[in-house]
Design a protein around this motif. Structure first.
Motif, PDB file in Angstrom:
ATOM      1  N   VAL A   1       0.820  -1.209   0.000  1.00 30.43           N
ATOM      2  CA  VAL A   1       0.000   0.000   0.000  1.00 30.43           C
ATOM      3  C   VAL A   1       0.856   1.262   0.000  1.00 30.43           C
ATOM      4  CG1 VAL A   1      -0.229   0.098   2.529  1.00 30.43           C
ATOM      5  CG2 VAL A   1      -1.995   1.127   1.077  1.00 30.43           C
ATOM      6  N   HIS A   2       2.074   1.194   0.520  1.00 29.64           N
ATOM      7  CA  HIS A   2       2.894   2.408   0.612  1.00 29.64           C
ATOM      8  C   HIS A   2       3.267   2.971  -0.764  1.00 29.64           C
ATOM      9  CE1 HIS A   2       3.342   2.386   5.000  1.00 29.64           C
ATOM     10  NE2 HIS A   2       3.308   1.075   4.882  1.00 29.64           N
ATOM     11  N   PRO A   3       3.880   2.209  -1.665  1.00 29.24           N
ATOM     12  CA  PRO A   3       4.174   2.781  -2.986  1.00 29.24           C
ATOM     13  C   PRO A   3       2.915   3.062  -3.796  1.00 29.24           C
ATOM     14  CG  PRO A   3       4.731   0.438  -2.925  1.00 29.24           C
ATOM     15  CD  PRO A   3       4.459   0.853  -1.509  1.00 29.24           C
ATOM     16  N   VAL A   4       1.893   2.239  -3.626  1.00 30.52           N
ATOM     17  CA  VAL A   4       0.650   2.473  -4.369  1.00 30.52           C
ATOM     18  C   VAL A   4       0.015   3.790  -3.927  1.00 30.52           C
ATOM     19  CG1 VAL A   4      -1.721   1.638  -4.682  1.00 30.52           C
ATOM     20  CG2 VAL A   4       0.197   0.050  -4.893  1.00 30.52           C
ATOM     21  N   ALA A   5      -0.056   4.018  -2.627  1.00 32.68           N
ATOM     22  CA  ALA A   5      -0.605   5.276  -2.127  1.00 32.68           C
ATOM     23  C   ALA A   5       0.219   6.463  -2.614  1.00 32.68           C
ATOM     24  CB  ALA A   5      -0.658   5.248  -0.601  1.00 32.68           C
ATOM     25  N   GLY A   6       1.544   6.320  -2.571  1.00 28.76           N
ATOM     26  CA  GLY A   6       2.399   7.413  -3.026  1.00 28.76           C
ATOM     27  C   GLY A   6       2.169   7.761  -4.482  1.00 28.76           C
ATOM     28  N   ALA A   7       1.980   6.739  -5.325  1.00 31.27           N
ATOM     29  CA  ALA A   7       1.728   6.984  -6.742  1.00 31.27           C
ATOM     30  C   ALA A   7       0.399   7.688  -6.963  1.00 31.27           C
ATOM     31  CB  ALA A   7       1.752   5.661  -7.514  1.00 31.27           C
ATOM     32  N   ALA A   8      -0.520   7.558  -5.998  1.00 36.50           N
ATOM     33  CA  ALA A   8      -1.827   8.197  -6.105  1.00 36.50           C
ATOM     34  C   ALA A   8      -1.861   9.566  -5.437  1.00 36.50           C
ATOM     35  CB  ALA A   8      -2.896   7.297  -5.482  1.00 36.50           C
ATOM     36  N   GLY A   9      -0.720  10.026  -4.917  1.00 31.41           N
ATOM     37  CA  GLY A   9      -0.672  11.324  -4.255  1.00 31.41           C
ATOM     38  C   GLY A   9      -1.150  11.285  -2.817  1.00 31.41           C
ATOM     39  N   LEU A  10      -1.072  10.106  -2.200  1.00 27.67           N
ATOM     40  CA  LEU A  10      -1.479   9.934  -0.813  1.00 27.67           C
ATOM     41  C   LEU A  10      -0.315   9.416   0.007  1.00 27.67           C
ATOM     42  CD1 LEU A  10      -4.879   8.149  -1.548  1.00 27.67           C
ATOM     43  CD2 LEU A  10      -4.631  10.511  -0.750  1.00 27.67           C
ATOM     44  N   ALA A  11      -0.446   9.498   1.317  1.00 29.78           N
ATOM     45  CA  ALA A  11       0.563   8.948   2.220  1.00 29.78           C
ATOM     46  C   ALA A  11      -0.127   8.069   3.246  1.00 29.78           C
ATOM     47  CB  ALA A  11       1.328  10.074   2.918  1.00 29.78           C
ATOM     48  N   VAL A  12       0.549   7.012   3.671  1.00 27.96           N
ATOM     49  CA  VAL A  12      -0.004   6.128   4.693  1.00 27.96           C
ATOM     50  C   VAL A  12       0.245   6.752   6.062  1.00 27.96           C
ATOM     51  CG1 VAL A  12       0.062   3.824   5.718  1.00 27.96           C
ATOM     52  CG2 VAL A  12       0.397   4.105   3.238  1.00 27.96           C
ATOM     53  N   ARG A  13      -0.837   7.155   6.701  1.00 28.07           N
ATOM     54  CA  ARG A  13      -0.720   7.735   8.040  1.00 28.07           C
ATOM     55  C   ARG A  13      -0.595   6.640   9.093  1.00 28.07           C
ATOM     56  NH1 ARG A  13      -5.495  11.588   9.726  1.00 28.07           N
ATOM     57  NH2 ARG A  13      -4.227  13.121   8.614  1.00 28.07           N
ATOM     58  N   GLU A  14      -1.373   5.567   8.907  1.00 28.46           N
ATOM     59  CA  GLU A  14      -1.391   4.516   9.916  1.00 28.46           C
ATOM     60  C   GLU A  14      -1.897   3.214   9.309  1.00 28.46           C
ATOM     61  OE1 GLU A  14      -3.367   3.636  14.341  1.00 28.46           O
ATOM     62  OE2 GLU A  14      -4.317   5.053  12.962  1.00 28.46           O
ATOM     63  N   LEU A  15      -1.366   2.110   9.798  1.00 33.84           N
ATOM     64  CA  LEU A  15      -1.930   0.794   9.544  1.00 33.84           C
ATOM     65  C   LEU A  15      -2.489   0.279  10.856  1.00 33.84           C
ATOM     66  CD1 LEU A  15       0.881  -0.806   7.365  1.00 33.84           C
ATOM     67  CD2 LEU A  15      -1.289   0.123   6.560  1.00 33.84           C
ATOM     68  N   PHE A  16      -3.655  -0.327  10.815  1.00 34.64           N
ATOM     69  CA  PHE A  16      -4.222  -0.898  12.025  1.00 34.64           C
ATOM     70  C   PHE A  16      -4.940  -2.186  11.671  1.00 34.64           C
ATOM     71  CE2 PHE A  16      -7.359   1.963  10.229  1.00 34.64           C
ATOM     72  CZ  PHE A  16      -8.598   1.380  10.441  1.00 34.64           C
ATOM     73  N   ARG A  17      -5.198  -2.991  12.661  1.00 35.47           N
ATOM     74  CA  ARG A  17      -5.855  -4.263  12.404  1.00 35.47           C
ATOM     75  C   ARG A  17      -6.877  -4.559  13.489  1.00 35.47           C
ATOM     76  NH1 ARG A  17      -1.701  -9.233  13.405  1.00 35.47           N
ATOM     77  NH2 ARG A  17      -3.654 -10.361  13.072  1.00 35.47           N
ATOM     78  N   TRP A  18      -7.818  -5.390  13.120  1.00 36.47           N
ATOM     79  CA  TRP A  18      -8.793  -5.903  14.080  1.00 36.47           C
ATOM     80  C   TRP A  18      -8.897  -7.400  13.819  1.00 36.47           C
ATOM     81  CZ3 TRP A  18     -11.609  -2.709  17.548  1.00 36.47           C
ATOM     82  CH2 TRP A  18     -12.447  -3.421  18.411  1.00 36.47           C
ATOM     83  N   GLY A  19      -8.407  -8.189  14.739  1.00 35.10           N
ATOM     84  CA  GLY A  19      -8.358  -9.624  14.508  1.00 35.10           C
ATOM     85  C   GLY A  19      -7.446  -9.923  13.327  1.00 35.10           C
ATOM     86  N   ARG A  20      -7.977 -10.627  12.341  1.00 36.06           N
ATOM     87  CA  ARG A  20      -7.189 -10.976  11.161  1.00 36.06           C
ATOM     88  C   ARG A  20      -7.320  -9.964  10.033  1.00 36.06           C
ATOM     89  NH1 ARG A  20      -8.305 -17.527  10.576  1.00 36.06           N
ATOM     90  NH2 ARG A  20      -7.493 -18.116  12.640  1.00 36.06           N
ATOM     91  N   ARG A  21      -8.089  -8.933  10.246  1.00 39.70           N
ATOM     92  CA  ARG A  21      -8.336  -7.952   9.184  1.00 39.70           C
ATOM     93  C   ARG A  21      -7.419  -6.741   9.337  1.00 39.70           C
ATOM     94  NH1 ARG A  21     -14.740  -7.215   9.040  1.00 39.70           N
ATOM     95  NH2 ARG A  21     -14.219  -5.960   7.193  1.00 39.70           N
ATOM     96  N   TRP A  22      -6.893  -6.270   8.207  1.00 38.91           N
ATOM     97  CA  TRP A  22      -5.948  -5.160   8.168  1.00 38.91           C
ATOM     98  C   TRP A  22      -6.565  -3.969   7.449  1.00 38.91           C
ATOM     99  CZ3 TRP A  22      -0.593  -5.320   9.684  1.00 38.91           C
ATOM    100  CH2 TRP A  22      -0.216  -6.546  10.250  1.00 38.91           C
ATOM    101  N   PHE A  23      -6.199  -2.779   7.919  1.00 37.67           N
ATOM    102  CA  PHE A  23      -6.732  -1.547   7.359  1.00 37.67           C
ATOM    103  C   PHE A  23      -5.624  -0.499   7.286  1.00 37.67           C
ATOM    104  CE2 PHE A  23     -10.089  -3.770   9.576  1.00 37.67           C
ATOM    105  CZ  PHE A  23     -11.181  -3.693   8.722  1.00 37.67           C
ATOM    106  N   GLY A  24      -5.809   0.448   6.388  1.00 39.81           N
ATOM    107  CA  GLY A  24      -4.883   1.561   6.292  1.00 39.81           C
ATOM    108  C   GLY A  24      -5.642   2.871   6.289  1.00 39.81           C
ATOM    109  N   GLU A  25      -5.041   3.873   6.905  1.00 36.28           N
ATOM    110  CA  GLU A  25      -5.569   5.235   6.859  1.00 36.28           C
ATOM    111  C   GLU A  25      -4.601   6.061   6.016  1.00 36.28           C
ATOM    112  OE1 GLU A  25      -7.456   8.467   9.959  1.00 36.28           O
ATOM    113  OE2 GLU A  25      -5.631   7.399  10.579  1.00 36.28           O
TER     114      GLU A  25
END
Length: 261
Positions: free
Chosen positions: A204-228
């Motif tokens: 997600v880091h290079p993909v977000a950068g290519a879209a003009g975004l930055a990864v502020r945080e990664l978080f998870r709940w159980g087995r599921r992963w999310f990015g802000e």
């Protein structure tokens, strides 16, 4: 519910095309006895959590809602469990889905939804505080960079994209997928192919950068992963990001995400 866009520009200048009316939308209407599966072109198969889509918002969705503090778009809203949760949290929330049936279901639950392709004109472009892509919706159109660029155009300065990701190790995959319905006696019916993608918590880091975004945080709940992801580059951002493991309140202290390997 994952929605497949009708069109949109790919990061390589190509067009993003839609699948037919079968697939995800059909899973909402016809619940096959053996379930619905997403079959990727590389052989990976995953069971679609159709029951979860129709249910009440689960704790993982609550963790996403907790990160929303203003007007929010639920992209690929499906039957609307997230849109409803956002609305009940007192936020202005609008679901968007290409399935007319999904939109009707969301509205029947008391939330606002638009029957529209997310690459088409949407109300309030450039003024939304958040855009959300859960349940694998980062795969929409098969081009995560193009999809995140589209999300960026919807956001106000300082806005965020909240996206569900694959666990670390899956990387970025782009290709075609089909929705398969399993019926008694071993019958399997495959829907038409459509462009799809998978994106994990590292890629997600290079993909977000290519879209003009930055990864502020990664978080998870159980087995599921999310990015802000944020429009504004955070100062002093760890290039790998940070991780929160949230199973309840209050949120625990963050710790660095271990390197890939």
């Amino acid at each position: 519910m994952p929605a497949v866009p009708a069109r949109g520009g790919g990061c390589d200048g190509s067009s993003v095309h839609a699948a037919g009316p079968d697939g995800f939308a059909a899973a909402l209407v016809d619940r096959a006895a053996g379930g619905r599966w997403l079959v990727h072109g590389d052989g990976v198969r995953s069971r679609l959590p159709v029951g979860r889509w129709h249910g009440r918002a689960e704790p993982a969705v609550g963790a996403v809602v907790a990160r929303c503090a203003g007007p929010t778009l639920d992209l690929g809203c499906g039957p609307g469990r997230l849109t409803v949760a956002l609305t009940r949290a007192g936020l202005t929330a609008v679901g968007v889905d290409v399935s007319a049936h999904a939109v009707r279901m969301t509205r029947a639950r008391g939330a606002v939804a638009l029957h529209r392709d997310l690459f088409d004109a949407l109300p309030g472009e450039g003024r939304w505080a958040h855009a959300v892509l859960i349940d694998g919706n980062i795969g929409i159109g098969g081009d995560p960079v193009a999809l995140l660029r589209r999300c960026r155009t919807l956001l106000a300065p300082g806005g965020t994209v909240l996206v569900e990701l694959e666990p670390p190790g899956a990387g970025l995959w782009q290709g075609h997928a089909r929705v398969a319905a399993a019926y008694p006696a071993g019958r399997l019916r495959l829907g038409p192919p459509f462009r799809w993608a998978r994106l994990d918590a590292y890629a997600v880091h290079p993909v977000a950068g290519a879209a003009g975004l930055a990864v502020r945080e990664l978080f998870r709940w159980g087995r599921r992963w999310f990015g802000e992801l944020t429009v504004d580059q955070p100062s002093g951002c760890d290039p790998i990001g940070t991780l929160s493991v949230r199973r309840g309140e209050p949120p625990p202290a963050r710790r660095p995400l271990p390197p890939a390997g």
